[in-house]
Design a protein around this motif. Structure first.
Motif, mmCIF file in Angstrom:
data_model
loop_
_atom_site.group_PDB
_atom_site.id
_atom_site.type_symbol
_atom_site.label_atom_id
_atom_site.label_comp_id
_atom_site.label_asym_id
_atom_site.label_seq_id
_atom_site.Cartn_x
_atom_site.Cartn_y
_atom_site.Cartn_z
ATOM 1 N N HIS A 61 -15.307 44.367 -28.530
ATOM 2 C CA HIS A 61 -14.954 43.218 -27.691
ATOM 3 C C HIS A 61 -15.011 41.951 -28.542
ATOM 4 O O HIS A 61 -15.999 41.215 -28.511
ATOM 5 C CB HIS A 61 -15.910 43.105 -26.500
ATOM 6 C CG HIS A 61 -15.924 44.315 -25.618
ATOM 7 N ND1 HIS A 61 -14.859 44.684 -24.841
ATOM 8 C CD2 HIS A 61 -16.889 45.256 -25.421
ATOM 9 C CE1 HIS A 61 -15.150 45.791 -24.169
ATOM 10 N NE2 HIS A 61 -16.381 46.154 -24.511
ATOM 11 N N PRO A 62 -13.979 41.673 -29.324
ATOM 12 C CA PRO A 62 -13.989 40.509 -30.222
ATOM 13 C C PRO A 62 -14.148 39.177 -29.518
ATOM 14 O O PRO A 62 -14.528 38.194 -30.152
ATOM 15 C CB PRO A 62 -12.636 40.605 -30.941
ATOM 16 C CG PRO A 62 -11.789 41.487 -30.082
ATOM 17 C CD PRO A 62 -12.729 42.440 -29.427
ATOM 18 N N CYS A 63 -13.890 39.154 -28.209
ATOM 19 C CA CYS A 63 -14.081 37.902 -27.465
ATOM 20 C C CYS A 63 -15.543 37.480 -27.417
ATOM 21 O O CYS A 63 -15.865 36.329 -27.104
ATOM 22 C CB CYS A 63 -13.518 38.021 -26.048
ATOM 23 S SG CYS A 63 -14.373 39.253 -25.029
ATOM 24 N N LEU A 64 -16.464 38.431 -27.735
ATOM 25 C CA LEU A 64 -17.901 38.140 -27.697
ATOM 26 C C LEU A 64 -18.428 37.636 -29.039
ATOM 27 O O LEU A 64 -19.622 37.369 -29.167
ATOM 28 C CB LEU A 64 -18.684 39.399 -27.283
ATOM 29 C CG LEU A 64 -18.426 39.925 -25.871
ATOM 30 C CD1 LEU A 64 -19.203 41.206 -25.624
ATOM 31 C CD2 LEU A 64 -18.799 38.877 -24.818
ATOM 32 N N MET A 84 -13.826 41.758 -16.760
ATOM 33 C CA MET A 84 -14.009 40.461 -17.412
ATOM 34 C C MET A 84 -13.854 40.572 -18.931
ATOM 35 O O MET A 84 -13.220 39.740 -19.570
ATOM 36 C CB MET A 84 -15.375 39.875 -17.064
ATOM 37 C CG MET A 84 -15.678 38.558 -17.781
ATOM 38 S SD MET A 84 -17.279 37.870 -17.372
ATOM 39 C CE MET A 84 -16.989 37.362 -15.689
ATOM 40 N N LEU A 85 -14.455 41.625 -19.528
ATOM 41 C CA LEU A 85 -14.361 41.787 -20.973
ATOM 42 C C LEU A 85 -12.928 42.073 -21.413
ATOM 43 O O LEU A 85 -12.479 41.583 -22.453
ATOM 44 C CB LEU A 85 -15.289 42.909 -21.431
ATOM 45 C CG LEU A 85 -16.790 42.615 -21.363
ATOM 46 C CD1 LEU A 85 -17.593 43.836 -21.776
ATOM 47 C CD2 LEU A 85 -17.156 41.428 -22.226
ATOM 48 N N GLN A 86 -12.213 42.847 -20.597
ATOM 49 C CA GLN A 86 -10.817 43.135 -20.943
ATOM 50 C C GLN A 86 -9.979 41.858 -20.904
ATOM 51 O O GLN A 86 -9.159 41.607 -21.798
ATOM 52 C CB GLN A 86 -10.239 44.173 -19.976
ATOM 53 C CG GLN A 86 -8.823 44.620 -20.322
ATOM 54 C CD GLN A 86 -8.729 45.208 -21.709
ATOM 55 O OE1 GLN A 86 -9.482 46.124 -22.059
ATOM 56 N NE2 GLN A 86 -7.827 44.690 -22.536
ATOM 57 N N GLU A 98 -7.373 37.285 -23.819
ATOM 58 C CA GLU A 98 -7.318 35.861 -24.128
ATOM 59 C C GLU A 98 -7.584 35.600 -25.607
ATOM 60 O O GLU A 98 -6.970 34.739 -26.236
ATOM 61 C CB GLU A 98 -8.343 35.105 -23.276
ATOM 62 C CG GLU A 98 -7.960 34.926 -21.831
ATOM 63 C CD GLU A 98 -6.779 33.970 -21.682
ATOM 64 O OE1 GLU A 98 -6.755 32.944 -22.413
ATOM 65 O OE2 GLU A 98 -5.892 34.257 -20.864
ATOM 66 N N PHE A 99 -8.503 36.381 -26.181
ATOM 67 C CA PHE A 99 -8.827 36.214 -27.591
ATOM 68 C C PHE A 99 -7.630 36.587 -28.476
ATOM 69 O O PHE A 99 -7.318 35.902 -29.453
ATOM 70 C CB PHE A 99 -10.044 37.071 -27.950
ATOM 71 C CG PHE A 99 -10.439 36.993 -29.394
ATOM 72 C CD1 PHE A 99 -11.197 35.925 -29.863
ATOM 73 C CD2 PHE A 99 -10.042 37.980 -30.299
ATOM 74 C CE1 PHE A 99 -11.553 35.842 -31.203
ATOM 75 C CE2 PHE A 99 -10.401 37.906 -31.637
ATOM 76 C CZ PHE A 99 -11.154 36.834 -32.089
ATOM 77 N N LYS A 100 -6.981 37.695 -28.124
ATOM 78 C CA LYS A 100 -5.826 38.135 -28.901
ATOM 79 C C LYS A 100 -4.671 37.149 -28.788
ATOM 80 O O LYS A 100 -3.935 36.914 -29.752
ATOM 81 C CB LYS A 100 -5.378 39.520 -28.427
ATOM 82 C CG LYS A 100 -6.346 40.632 -28.782
ATOM 83 C CD LYS A 100 -5.867 41.977 -28.237
ATOM 84 C CE LYS A 100 -6.854 43.089 -28.577
ATOM 85 N NZ LYS A 100 -6.415 44.397 -28.025
ATOM 86 N N GLY A 155 -6.976 33.217 -29.265
ATOM 87 C CA GLY A 155 -8.162 33.068 -30.100
ATOM 88 C C GLY A 155 -9.324 32.430 -29.363
ATOM 89 O O GLY A 155 -10.233 31.860 -29.990
ATOM 90 N N THR A 156 -9.315 32.569 -28.031
ATOM 91 C CA THR A 156 -10.352 31.959 -27.204
ATOM 92 C C THR A 156 -11.570 32.886 -27.096
ATOM 93 O O THR A 156 -11.431 34.058 -26.750
ATOM 94 C CB THR A 156 -9.827 31.665 -25.789
ATOM 95 O OG1 THR A 156 -8.654 30.852 -25.893
ATOM 96 C CG2 THR A 156 -10.878 30.950 -24.952
ATOM 97 N N PHE A 157 -12.745 32.360 -27.393
ATOM 98 C CA PHE A 157 -13.969 33.136 -27.269
ATOM 99 C C PHE A 157 -14.496 33.089 -25.839
ATOM 100 O O PHE A 157 -14.347 32.076 -25.142
ATOM 101 C CB PHE A 157 -15.040 32.600 -28.226
ATOM 102 C CG PHE A 157 -14.703 32.795 -29.676
ATOM 103 C CD1 PHE A 157 -14.955 34.001 -30.309
ATOM 104 C CD2 PHE A 157 -14.121 31.768 -30.402
ATOM 105 C CE1 PHE A 157 -14.641 34.181 -31.648
ATOM 106 C CE2 PHE A 157 -13.803 31.936 -31.741
ATOM 107 C CZ PHE A 157 -14.054 33.150 -32.367
ATOM 108 N N LEU A 158 -15.123 34.183 -25.429
ATOM 109 C CA LEU A 158 -15.709 34.259 -24.090
ATOM 110 C C LEU A 158 -17.142 33.743 -24.124
ATOM 111 O O LEU A 158 -17.911 34.096 -25.013
ATOM 112 C CB LEU A 158 -15.691 35.704 -23.583
ATOM 113 C CG LEU A 158 -16.294 35.960 -22.206
ATOM 114 C CD1 LEU A 158 -15.448 35.291 -21.125
ATOM 115 C CD2 LEU A 158 -16.398 37.466 -21.940
ATOM 116 N N SER A 159 -17.488 32.916 -23.157
ATOM 117 C CA SER A 159 -18.870 32.442 -23.013
ATOM 118 C C SER A 159 -19.458 33.101 -21.775
ATOM 119 O O SER A 159 -19.306 32.595 -20.656
ATOM 120 C CB SER A 159 -18.908 30.911 -22.877
ATOM 121 O OG SER A 159 -18.423 30.292 -24.045
ATOM 122 N N PRO A 160 -20.087 34.271 -21.948
ATOM 123 C CA PRO A 160 -20.582 35.006 -20.774
ATOM 124 C C PRO A 160 -21.710 34.270 -20.068
ATOM 125 O O PRO A 160 -22.533 33.600 -20.716
ATOM 126 C CB PRO A 160 -21.075 36.328 -21.367
ATOM 127 C CG PRO A 160 -21.385 36.018 -22.790
ATOM 128 C CD PRO A 160 -20.412 34.968 -23.205
#
Length: 294
Positions: free
Chosen positions: A57-60, A1-3, A8-10, A13-18
Motif C-alpha cells: 500500500h504505497p499510499c501509506l 479505503m486503502l484501495q 490516488e497515489f498512483k 502521488g497523494t499520500f494517505l493520512s489515516p
C-alpha cells in the motif's frame, strides 16, 4: 479505503493520512498475523513487516522519514507490546511466563530475562490440552514417577504419559528449576530415548539423525580445521585422526571427529562422559544380587 488511497497515489502521488482508528485497525491486523509466528518479533522482523506494508500500500508511505516506514515500524512495536499484555492477562502461556509476577527476584522489570523461542522451537510453551488441568497432569506425573521406579517398566506407558504431560513439563522448565529438583520430578526425561522424543516434541525434528547428518556434512570442513591445529592439542588430534584414516566404519569416523572436536575445544576426554558412566555404575549397584547356595 486503502484501495482508494492506492489509486490516488498512483494517479496524483497523494499520500494517505489515516485516522487513528484506521491506523489502529491496520496495526491490529498485522499483529494478529505476526502472533501466529512469534509473540516476540525481532527489530529487523518488524522492519520487514513495515516495509512490506508500504510496498503493498504505497499510499501509506511517510514523506517525513528517510525510508518511508519508520513510523509504521514504531507503531507496530508498540502494538505488539500492547498485544502481549492482552495475551498475558488472558493466560497465554508463552507470554504469561514473562509477566512480572513470574520473574525471579531482582529481575522484575519488563525487559529482564525474556524467555522466547529459539530458532527451531515449534512447541516452545504449549497450552495445556483441552480437558486437562495442571492438577490432572500432576496426577499423571506422580503416576509416571511410580512407573519409572518399577523394576519392569512399561516403556509404552512411560512414553504415553511423557507425551501427555509435555505442556506441564515445558512450563516448569521455562521457570529454570534446579537440575537436581527437576531430575527428582521427571527422572524419565533423563533416559536417552526420552531425550530424543522430547526434542521431537519441541522441534518436530529427530535429534539423533539430525545431529549425525549435520556431523557427516561438516566432517570434511572440521578435518581441515583439525589439521591446522598446532601444539600438544594438535599432536593429540593427529593421533586420533590416524585411527579415522585407517577405518571405513562411519561410526568410527564419527567417534574420531567428536573426540578431535573435544580436544580442539580443550575438553577433557576422560571426563566427557563421566556422568553417563556414573549412572551406569549406579544401575549396576542397585541390581538385586542372585541368591547363592552355600
Amino acid at each position: 479505503m486503502l484501495q482508494t488511497g492506492n489509486d490516488e497515489f498512483k494517479s496524483h502521488g497523494t499520500f494517505l493520512s489515516p485516522t487513528p482508528k484506521v491506523r489502529s485497525d491496520i496495526l491490529e491486523g498485522l499483529a494478529e498475523e505476526i502472533i501466529k509466528y512469534t509473540a516476540y518479533p525481532r527489530d529487523e522482523q518488524l522492519e520487514e513487516v513495515a516495509k512490506a506494508l508500504t510496498q503493498l500500500h504505497p499510499c501509506l508511505l511517510e514523506k517525513a522519514t528517510r525510508i518511508g516506514y519508520c513510523g509504521w515500524k514504531h507503531y507496530l512495536k508498540i502494538k505488539m507490546m500492547n498485544f502481549r499484555t492482552k495475551l498475558s492477562r488472558a493466560g497465554h502461556p508463552e507470554v504469561a511466563i514473562n509477566s512480572l509476577k513470574n520473574k525471579r527476584s531482582g529481575q522484575q522489570t519488563p525487559a529482564a530475562n525474556i524467555k522466547k523461542p529459539r530458532k527451531g522451537d515449534v512447541n516452545f510453551c504449549p497450552n495445556i490440552r483441552s480437558g486437562e488441568t495442571r492438577d490432572s497432569l500432576e496426577v499423571e506425573r506422580v503416576a509416571l514417577l511410580t512407573e519409572v521406579k518399577k523394576k519392569k517398566r512399561d516403556e509404552a506407558v512411560i512414553k504415553e504419559k511423557m507425551q501427555r504431560t509435555f505442556s506441564l513439563r515445558r512450563q516448569e522448565i521455562l521457570q529454570e528449576p534446579k537440575i537436581s529438583d527437576f531430575l527428582n520430578k521427571w527422572p524419565a526425561l533423563f533416559d536417552i530415548s526420552e531425550i530424543n522424543l522430547e526434542f521431537m516434541r519441541l522441534t518436530t525434528v529427530p535429534l539423533t539423525s539430525k545431529f549425525l547428518g549435520e556431523l557427516d556434512r561438516l566432517t570434511n570442513d572440521l578435518t581441515k580445521v583439525f589439521h591446522n591445529k598446532g601444539g600438544a592439542a594438535g599432536r593429540k588430534i593427529r593421533a586420533v585422526m590416524e585411527r579415522m584414516d585407517n577405518s571405513e566404519d562411519i561410526n568410527v569416523r564419527r567417534d574420531c571427529v567428536l573426540r578431535c572436536l573435544s580436544i580442539y575445544l580443550s575438553e577433557d576426554l576422560d571426563t566427557l562422559v563421566e556422568q553417563y558412566v556414573v549412572a551406569e555404575d549406579l544401575r549396576q549397584s542397585v541390581k538385586p544380587k542372585p541368591d547363592v547356595k552355600r
